[in-house]
Design an enzyme around this catalytic site. Sequence first.
Site, mmCIF file in Angstrom:
data_model
loop_
_atom_site.group_PDB
_atom_site.id
_atom_site.type_symbol
_atom_site.label_atom_id
_atom_site.label_comp_id
_atom_site.label_asym_id
_atom_site.label_seq_id
_atom_site.Cartn_x
_atom_site.Cartn_y
_atom_site.Cartn_z
ATOM 1 N N GLU B 270 4.812 -3.231 0.528
ATOM 2 C CA GLU B 270 3.865 -2.484 1.354
ATOM 3 C C GLU B 270 4.083 -2.973 2.762
ATOM 4 O O GLU B 270 3.910 -4.154 3.051
ATOM 5 C CB GLU B 270 2.447 -2.775 0.868
ATOM 6 C CG GLU B 270 1.427 -1.874 1.490
ATOM 7 C CD GLU B 270 0.057 -2.476 1.395
ATOM 8 O OE1 GLU B 270 -0.357 -2.890 0.303
ATOM 9 O OE2 GLU B 270 -0.590 -2.578 2.450
ATOM 10 N N CYS B 307 -4.070 -3.079 6.593
ATOM 11 C CA CYS B 307 -2.944 -2.152 6.465
ATOM 12 C C CYS B 307 -3.436 -0.711 6.541
ATOM 13 O O CYS B 307 -2.649 0.194 6.783
ATOM 14 C CB CYS B 307 -2.190 -2.404 5.174
ATOM 15 S SG CYS B 307 -3.269 -2.727 3.786
#
Lengths: 531, 531
Positions: B270, B307
Amino acid sequence: MSDTSLYRLNGRSIVAGKTAISGGAAFHGYQPADGSTLDPEYLSATTEDVESAVAEAVKAASALAQSSGKQRAAFLRSIADGIDAASAQLVERAHRETALPVPRLTGEVARTSNQMRLFASVLEEGSWVMARIDTADPARTPPKPDIRSMLRPLGPVVVFGASNFPLAFSVAGGDTASALAAGNPVIVKAHPAHPGTSELAGQVIVDAVRKSGFPGGTFSLLFDAGHEVGAALVKHPHVCAVGFTGSFRGGRALMDLAASRPTPIPVYAEMGSTNPVFVLPNALRERSDALAAGLHGSFTLGGGQFCTKPGLVFAPRSESTGFMERMRSLTGETPAFSLLTSGIAGAYQHEVNQRKKHLIASGKANSTGYSAQVTLYEVSGDQFLSEQELSDEVFGPTTLVVQCTNTAQMLEAARSLEGHLTATILGTEEDLQQNVELLRVLETKAGRLIFNGFPTGVEVCHAQVHGGPYPATSDGRSTSVGSQAIFRFTRPVAYQGLPESALLPELQSSNPEGILRMWNGAWTRTAAEKP
Amino acid sequence: MSDTSLYRLNGRSIVAGKTAISGGAAFHGYQPADGSTLDPEYLSATTEDVESAVAEAVKAASALAQSSGKQRAAFLRSIADGIDAASAQLVERAHRETALPVPRLTGEVARTSNQMRLFASVLEEGSWVMARIDTADPARTPPKPDIRSMLRPLGPVVVFGASNFPLAFSVAGGDTASALAAGNPVIVKAHPAHPGTSELAGQVIVDAVRKSGFPGGTFSLLFDAGHEVGAALVKHPHVCAVGFTGSFRGGRALMDLAASRPTPIPVYAEMGSTNPVFVLPNALRERSDALAAGLHGSFTLGGGQFCTKPGLVFAPRSESTGFMERMRSLTGETPAFSLLTSGIAGAYQHEVNQRKKHLIASGKANSTGYSAQVTLYEVSGDQFLSEQELSDEVFGPTTLVVQCTNTAQMLEAARSLEGHLTATILGTEEDLQQNVELLRVLETKAGRLIFNGFPTGVEVCHAQVHGGPYPATSDGRSTSVGSQAIFRFTRPVAYQGLPESALLPELQSSNPEGILRMWNGAWTRTAAEKP
């Protein structure tokens, strides 16, 4: 029997439903039985063909993503009906281009249309999207949102046709079926060894696209004498995934190409496997002739040109005398095979020569076309464990028996293996109980474990796994055969707080499709009131 | 509140349950609030530590693969209880190492133990293995074999701890939980920004491994001041998969390393996302203050170090005057944040300077530690569409508003986007109906679509998808949050013709676990007699 001239061959790529007018380098199909060329001449796709196939696929992707599963099911059934209707013409052309026997090809046509129908039935049932719904709880601190997810298509998929399955792993084969089923447009790069068969199957799909009202870009078929078209497709920024069945070298090259893109994409490459077989002592004592007959039938089936051909057989030396005698005599009686291409026949001849010192029997010879003699090899367990190249796949009608000192050495050999599509144990239930560790080791090495069967003959069903750890495939997390193959060209997408009217039917609370869904953690087909 | 000194910090790697005695290069944790160092000194893992962690993981893999879901569930619950018991010590150390507020970290501890319990409940329920059974039909021509398949573990998994979630995406975080749940041993490479928090969580897991009777190799924790240990782990031939949360550069480096191995392995990285938000006209007319307040809260939450921070906001210029006024005034009132590391603070300062000409508001300043002022930027739609770098993620408390000429330009901007973790639409239902195409485009760009919510705050649930197309993640076919994350470290394996006694309980006809299975194509929990 259907008409053998339903379709006319044009020798040109089909770009989003339209036959290309011109093209690049020319090539022909060949008849492996005698090496003669086949008409028409085929022209390689051009750079413009690649660009235009991808651009039209991008346009089609949006329509396909919004289509219902039932619409796509009707489309797949239309392809299946078209394949059946063209069966005689497909078999006739494929037989000339591959020298595979007519009954095998007739079976492969049926398998190809049945694969389409299997995916159609999966779409009609609808639960494959793995819908999950977690309803909101505004009273919680912090408030819990409504989140719903399901599998969605990836976008344009490139499929490479395989040489050894001109129908079931080619233009209208498994990868095309699963990619279309999941809602992705498909661009097929035809295998140059069977261009006519490829074009026929392509025309069937184009007809079905038209009848079903999907955009032309849903399907394209590109020819190429070399590797440029395939490479250009895999590198194209708008291509989202790749399916490939072929050699290790070809598969790895595509993997490396895809991984080095600015935006890497998944490659599902089925590359090579020697499909090890372990024959256990009690079974050898009880039925060595039957085991030898079964193995011989399996390793010579289709000229040994199956990805599941058993190319390595491990047996305990002390129990295998009768088994080996029978293997030798069956091999000696076997007629020669015409292999699929001159390249395959040449590689077989080369590899057979490399192993000459281990040869213990060979079949009858034949000097016409791309012919190959069946060969049987034998080495000791010690030799096998010390010579890495003895594990290599030899494509064609050959197998290598490894005579082990005992089952402990068989286990050691199992531990030394790389990834394979299948691993087989032939034994009694007592054998299995005495070799539990062998089963556990083999489970980590293969996509499918077989007990008292033979690896060739891959059943197309829901539980099938035709995959396995590298180097058997590029990605052991997937299968290329059976209904689970639909998952390879999908990704999950979550929708948070969307009104019911903006959700796809699969995620609407009322469950209009009646599919199985995970509702707040529990699987159910229940229709819910507004949550 | 639990004891704040339950565990003693040793400053050493933990290799298969044993504290390493020596080590390589030394490093310290730092306090972002004032830049001071924290004891103890940490030593980087050695080449021998790497070898030994992997060798022990390989041994443990076999035991884990044979363990039952219920055994692993008890193990995960034991980790969860251990985390809760060490909560006070974890929060105290994590607060010093990250400067994240105590309430946030207290919540993150609870999220971390709840994640473990979520996977435990998935294992206890058991249906996650996707068992599929197709029974034999010996009367068919050719005879139909019995084939059964289920998901199985991959083998040793390497997990890289994230800097911005010292608990929930770190040593005992989501990747560790899902990998262990699926039956894989885990080797964590600790993030050097919070070594003490990492060691505490590692000791909790080691205790749980011991209590649960799993082999020591089930879990190792390796420290490193640099990148050598991580690279060595990813290149190790016996490592089977990688989980990573961090920068795009770090993630892509691991992807390239894994893809260039002799045996490539999956990497779930990620990496980065700007989480675009589209604010539609009717919503702006109805509630621009509330939208501005929500967005401001979301982009500054945790110092903008999520994120899922919304780093790009698209709005129609004609309707956004009030909205922008409110955004500017909220930004101006916001106090400075301490960022996680000096590297992150430095990068933020650099990127903020790069965008200086577009600055329209900034928050209060503070000069202690790794401090950062909140910043708000504005560009036109035309500028955004012509300057690629305006799409780049800036990690920290900042966002960029793109003033579009109309919703058509917003759609054009949406089409220009790369892959993101989330995409958000703020609008009325009428807005949504008038912008259906925007929804469809955004669906192809993100793992999660949000309507009238904010992307920060990722619910841990069954339907969650925390993933998305590249470059948001390495592999958009997967999620790192929620119970579907268990699928990432598995592969399907088929068993053909095995006797019931050799099958795992999930595949036995009698269905001893009572799980949901696909039996000859139909999902059922029914126990069958011998097929």
